[in-house]
Design a protein around this motif. Structure first.
Motif, PDB file in Angstrom:
ATOM      1  N   ASN A   1     -28.975  19.191  59.780  1.00  0.00           N
ATOM      2  CA  ASN A   1     -27.769  18.939  58.990  1.00  0.00           C
ATOM      3  C   ASN A   1     -26.971  17.766  59.556  1.00  0.00           C
ATOM      4  O   ASN A   1     -26.341  17.011  58.805  1.00  0.00           O
ATOM      5  CB  ASN A   1     -26.887  20.189  58.945  1.00  0.00           C
ATOM      6  CG  ASN A   1     -27.475  21.280  58.066  1.00  0.00           C
ATOM      7  OD1 ASN A   1     -28.187  20.989  57.111  1.00  0.00           O
ATOM      8  ND2 ASN A   1     -27.197  22.526  58.398  1.00  0.00           N
ATOM      9  N   THR A   2     -26.996  17.612  60.872  1.00  0.00           N
ATOM     10  CA  THR A   2     -26.303  16.481  61.489  1.00  0.00           C
ATOM     11  C   THR A   2     -26.941  15.167  61.070  1.00  0.00           C
ATOM     12  O   THR A   2     -26.244  14.195  60.741  1.00  0.00           O
ATOM     13  CB  THR A   2     -26.338  16.606  63.028  1.00  0.00           C
ATOM     14  OG1 THR A   2     -25.728  17.838  63.415  1.00  0.00           O
ATOM     15  CG2 THR A   2     -25.608  15.451  63.680  1.00  0.00           C
ATOM     16  N   ALA A   3     -28.267  15.122  61.059  1.00  0.00           N
ATOM     17  CA  ALA A   3     -28.962  13.908  60.630  1.00  0.00           C
ATOM     18  C   ALA A   3     -28.697  13.626  59.154  1.00  0.00           C
ATOM     19  O   ALA A   3     -28.501  12.474  58.748  1.00  0.00           O
ATOM     20  CB  ALA A   3     -30.462  14.044  60.879  1.00  0.00           C
ATOM     21  N   SER A   4     -28.702  14.672  58.331  1.00  0.00           N
ATOM     22  CA  SER A   4     -28.467  14.487  56.896  1.00  0.00           C
ATOM     23  C   SER A   4     -27.047  14.007  56.614  1.00  0.00           C
ATOM     24  O   SER A   4     -26.815  13.286  55.638  1.00  0.00           O
ATOM     25  CB  SER A   4     -28.729  15.804  56.162  1.00  0.00           C
ATOM     26  OG  SER A   4     -28.509  15.672  54.774  1.00  0.00           O
TER      27      SER A   4
ATOM     28  N   ALA B   1      -2.625  26.259  60.206  1.00  0.00           N
ATOM     29  CA  ALA B   1      -3.169  25.280  59.263  1.00  0.00           C
ATOM     30  C   ALA B   1      -4.678  25.450  59.201  1.00  0.00           C
ATOM     31  O   ALA B   1      -5.276  26.181  60.006  1.00  0.00           O
ATOM     32  CB  ALA B   1      -2.814  23.847  59.692  1.00  0.00           C
ATOM     33  N   ASP B   2      -5.283  24.790  58.247  1.00  0.00           N
ATOM     34  CA  ASP B   2      -6.736  24.753  58.189  1.00  0.00           C
ATOM     35  C   ASP B   2      -7.268  24.080  59.451  1.00  0.00           C
ATOM     36  O   ASP B   2      -6.674  23.112  59.952  1.00  0.00           O
ATOM     37  CB  ASP B   2      -7.191  23.983  56.940  1.00  0.00           C
ATOM     38  CG  ASP B   2      -8.700  23.919  56.808  1.00  0.00           C
ATOM     39  OD1 ASP B   2      -9.258  24.785  56.123  1.00  0.00           O
ATOM     40  OD2 ASP B   2      -9.305  23.001  57.384  1.00  0.00           O
ATOM     41  N   ARG B   3      -8.349  24.603  59.973  1.00  0.00           N
ATOM     42  CA  ARG B   3      -8.931  24.086  61.216  1.00  0.00           C
ATOM     43  C   ARG B   3      -9.198  22.585  61.136  1.00  0.00           C
ATOM     44  O   ARG B   3      -8.855  21.827  62.043  1.00  0.00           O
ATOM     45  CB  ARG B   3     -10.223  24.853  61.493  1.00  0.00           C
ATOM     46  CG  ARG B   3     -11.076  24.316  62.634  1.00  0.00           C
ATOM     47  CD  ARG B   3     -12.475  24.918  62.566  1.00  0.00           C
ATOM     48  NE  ARG B   3     -13.312  24.471  63.662  1.00  0.00           N
ATOM     49  CZ  ARG B   3     -13.699  25.249  64.669  1.00  0.00           C
ATOM     50  NH1 ARG B   3     -13.300  26.502  64.728  1.00  0.00           N
ATOM     51  NH2 ARG B   3     -14.492  24.776  65.619  1.00  0.00           N
ATOM     52  N   ASP B   4      -9.805  22.132  60.035  1.00  0.00           N
ATOM     53  CA  ASP B   4     -10.152  20.724  59.886  1.00  0.00           C
ATOM     54  C   ASP B   4      -8.919  19.858  59.620  1.00  0.00           C
ATOM     55  O   ASP B   4      -8.869  18.699  60.038  1.00  0.00           O
ATOM     56  CB  ASP B   4     -11.169  20.540  58.756  1.00  0.00           C
ATOM     57  CG  ASP B   4     -12.479  21.271  59.039  1.00  0.00           C
ATOM     58  OD1 ASP B   4     -12.823  21.388  60.223  1.00  0.00           O
ATOM     59  OD2 ASP B   4     -13.139  21.719  58.084  1.00  0.00           O
ATOM     60  N   ALA B   5      -7.931  20.418  58.926  1.00  0.00           N
ATOM     61  CA  ALA B   5      -6.695  19.669  58.692  1.00  0.00           C
ATOM     62  C   ALA B   5      -5.974  19.407  60.011  1.00  0.00           C
ATOM     63  O   ALA B   5      -5.447  18.315  60.252  1.00  0.00           O
ATOM     64  CB  ALA B   5      -5.789  20.431  57.731  1.00  0.00           C
TER      65      ALA B   5
ATOM     66  N   VAL C   1     -14.600  14.716  60.139  1.00  0.00           N
ATOM     67  CA  VAL C   1     -15.866  14.896  59.427  1.00  0.00           C
ATOM     68  C   VAL C   1     -16.530  16.187  59.867  1.00  0.00           C
ATOM     69  O   VAL C   1     -16.294  16.683  60.972  1.00  0.00           O
ATOM     70  CB  VAL C   1     -16.822  13.700  59.664  1.00  0.00           C
ATOM     71  CG1 VAL C   1     -16.243  12.426  59.094  1.00  0.00           C
ATOM     72  CG2 VAL C   1     -17.145  13.534  61.143  1.00  0.00           C
ATOM     73  N   GLY C   2     -17.339  16.748  58.964  1.00  0.00           N
ATOM     74  CA  GLY C   2     -18.007  18.003  59.261  1.00  0.00           C
ATOM     75  C   GLY C   2     -19.252  18.185  58.425  1.00  0.00           C
ATOM     76  O   GLY C   2     -19.728  17.255  57.765  1.00  0.00           O
ATOM     77  N   ILE C   3     -19.780  19.405  58.434  1.00  0.00           N
ATOM     78  CA  ILE C   3     -21.000  19.717  57.701  1.00  0.00           C
ATOM     79  C   ILE C   3     -20.683  20.304  56.329  1.00  0.00           C
ATOM     80  O   ILE C   3     -21.056  19.742  55.291  1.00  0.00           O
ATOM     81  CB  ILE C   3     -21.887  20.698  58.503  1.00  0.00           C
ATOM     82  CG1 ILE C   3     -22.304  20.068  59.834  1.00  0.00           C
ATOM     83  CG2 ILE C   3     -23.120  21.081  57.682  1.00  0.00           C
ATOM     84  CD1 ILE C   3     -23.214  18.867  59.696  1.00  0.00           C
ATOM     85  N   LEU C   4     -19.984  21.435  56.291  1.00  0.00           N
ATOM     86  CA  LEU C   4     -19.675  22.061  55.000  1.00  0.00           C
ATOM     87  C   LEU C   4     -18.711  21.191  54.194  1.00  0.00           C
ATOM     88  O   LEU C   4     -18.948  20.904  53.017  1.00  0.00           O
ATOM     89  CB  LEU C   4     -19.076  23.451  55.221  1.00  0.00           C
ATOM     90  CG  LEU C   4     -20.009  24.473  55.894  1.00  0.00           C
ATOM     91  CD1 LEU C   4     -19.286  25.799  56.095  1.00  0.00           C
ATOM     92  CD2 LEU C   4     -21.262  24.683  55.049  1.00  0.00           C
TER      93      LEU C   4
ATOM     94  N   CYS D   1     -16.475  18.095  49.813  1.00  0.00           N
ATOM     95  CA  CYS D   1     -17.653  18.861  50.232  1.00  0.00           C
ATOM     96  C   CYS D   1     -18.828  17.933  50.494  1.00  0.00           C
ATOM     97  O   CYS D   1     -18.902  16.828  49.951  1.00  0.00           O
ATOM     98  CB  CYS D   1     -18.028  19.874  49.150  1.00  0.00           C
ATOM     99  SG  CYS D   1     -16.782  21.145  48.879  1.00  0.00           S
ATOM    100  N   SER D   2     -19.751  18.393  51.308  1.00  0.00           N
ATOM    101  CA  SER D   2     -20.955  17.609  51.582  1.00  0.00           C
ATOM    102  C   SER D   2     -21.840  17.568  50.342  1.00  0.00           C
ATOM    103  O   SER D   2     -21.800  18.459  49.484  1.00  0.00           O
ATOM    104  CB  SER D   2     -21.733  18.216  52.753  1.00  0.00           C
ATOM    105  OG  SER D   2     -21.019  18.063  53.953  1.00  0.00           O
TER     106      SER D   2
END
Length: 419
Positions: free
Chosen positions: A295-298, A356-360, A197-200, A212-213
């Motif tokens: 953004n973390t709370a959202s 690879a993609d960082r999140d992948a 999980v992430g922000i963007l 996307c978020s």
């Protein structure tokens, strides 16, 4: 497992006053019971025994407190037993590291619900309309957007008033057994998923899908405008109350959009896979950080994890939370850790050359740790090279929140004000 069905009530103006009267009577009873409970020493028994000792005083209270006779018996009892539930909730928060105090008296704005337990409620049809018949209260029109299965028995009904003034009824049904979970040794690799999980990108999974978020910038801008208008009103005036209602509607619009997005996303993973692995994030610590806390709370990662966990139980899907430490730095193919600043969005291992993609890469590490935690043997040769897609399919949050969702429609009042 516990299930609840939530429906919107459509009370008349007279019924609204009656609902508020019952709610406030329960509040006063709760405050009185809390005072009596605090007088009982802990040595007098367990928490449940001490609360029941206060509850047993209801019969004598009705002799001089006439308003209590207007309440259905189980409603009054539930208002007192609420003390036990509140104390247990505070204890759970304390165990999680939160700084909590003791129970306080409830102001009218803080006590928003009351509960019928076991009896005193039923569905009925009057003049072609479905109504909720509540003993000693009224027959209130209700919007039943789905049916409660006949085989499920309703244990209790909680009536709640939202800050916007809307009333809802939540029907808690009896415990249901969890479906049997499949054997992980016989589960195919494409039926297992790890989620980062992430922000963007709100989620990035091992199947190469990134969602996307949810974009709530317009809703936040409107909320800020309305809050500024509220600050200019005289507190307690009619104009202040109208503007407070507007601010509450803005908060509710954001909440509904976010919950709709999280419900649909968690439902997808629970139904599509046999194993779901996610990070066990310390959201509390992240919120205390001065960086990016809004953004973390959202993002509401705790809510997403909670929804995902209970839906996995409902669908018979394995669910596991893993230690998130180092999932981004560690190479999913060889295990070598590499420091990456936040702005570096690609993983490139200096040891084995895997890119690879960082999140992948993090998602594959989450899945690998999940399998290890569950004690499932997997080959030393990671499936990253063969299973990781070359391109990541990025899905807009608008495709998750369907265009026909009621939460995407502006409230009539808000729409007229903006026009």
């Amino acid at each position: 497992m516990h299930y609840a069905y939530r429906f919107r009530l459509k009370p008349t103006a007279e019924q609204r006053e009656l609902l508020d009267y019952h709610r406030d009577t329960c509040r006063q009873l709760y405050n009185h019971a809390l005072g009596e409970f605090n007088e009982i020493p802990e040595s007098a028994g367990t928490l449940n025994q001490r609360v029941r000792q206060v509850r047993d005083q209801l019969t004598d209270l009705k002799d001089w407190w006439d308003e209590l006779n207007d309440l259905y018996s189980t409603v009054a009892q539930a208002a007192v037993m609420r003390i036990e539930d509140s104390i247990k909730a505070l204890s759970e928060l304390k165990e999680k590291g939160y700084n909590v105090g003791s129970l306080n008296w409830k102001a009218p704005s803080d006590f928003r619900s009351f509960t019928y337990v076991q009896s005193g409620f039923e569905f009925d049809k009057k003049n072609g309309q479905t109504v909720l018949s509540l003993s000693k209260l009224a027959d209130i029109p209700i919007e039943c957007h789905r049916d409660i299965p006949d085989e499920e028995s309703v244990k209790e009904v909680t009536l709640k008033k939202e800050p916007t003034g809307e009333w809802y009824a939540s029907f808690a049904v009896g415990d249901k057994g969890e479906p049997a979970k499949p054997s992980l040794e016989e589960t195919d690799a494409d039926e297992m998923v790890g989620i980062d999980v992430g922000i963007l990108k709100y989620v990035h999974d091992t199947d190469g899908t990134a969602v996307c978020s949810l974009d709530l910038s317009e809703e936040r801008d409107r909320l800020e405008r309305e809050q500024r208008n509220l600050s200019r009103k005289e507190h307690g005036s009619n104009n202040w109350e109208k503007q407070r209602q507007t601010v509450a509607e803005c908060h509710q619009q954001i909440k509904r959009k976010r919950r709709d997005f999280l419900h649909k996303l968690s439902n997808y993973y629970a139904r599509e896979y046999e194993l779901v692995a996610v990070e066990d994030l310390n959201v509390k610590g992240m919120l205390e950080s001065p960086r990016n806390s809004r953004n973390t709370a959202s993002a509401a990662w705790d809510t997403f994890t909670y929804l995902l966990e209970y839906k996995c139980k409902r669908e018979g899907t394995h669910f596991v939370e893993v230690d998130p430490g180092g999932t981004t730095k560690e190479c999913a193919q060889c295990g070598v850790e590499t420091e990456k600043p936040l702005w570096v969005r690609e993983h490139s291992c200096p040891s084995c050359g895997f890119e690879a993609d960082r999140d992948a890469n993090a998602a594959w590490n989450v899945l690998s740790r999940g399998l290890t935690d569950l004690g499932v043997g997997h080959s030393e040769e990671t499936p990253v090279e063969s299973a990781l897609p070359v391109d990541t399919a990025v899905v807009s949050a608008k495709r998750v929140v369907e265009a026909g969702s009621p939460c995407l429609k502006e409230p009539p009042k808000a729409a007229s004000r903006q026009g």
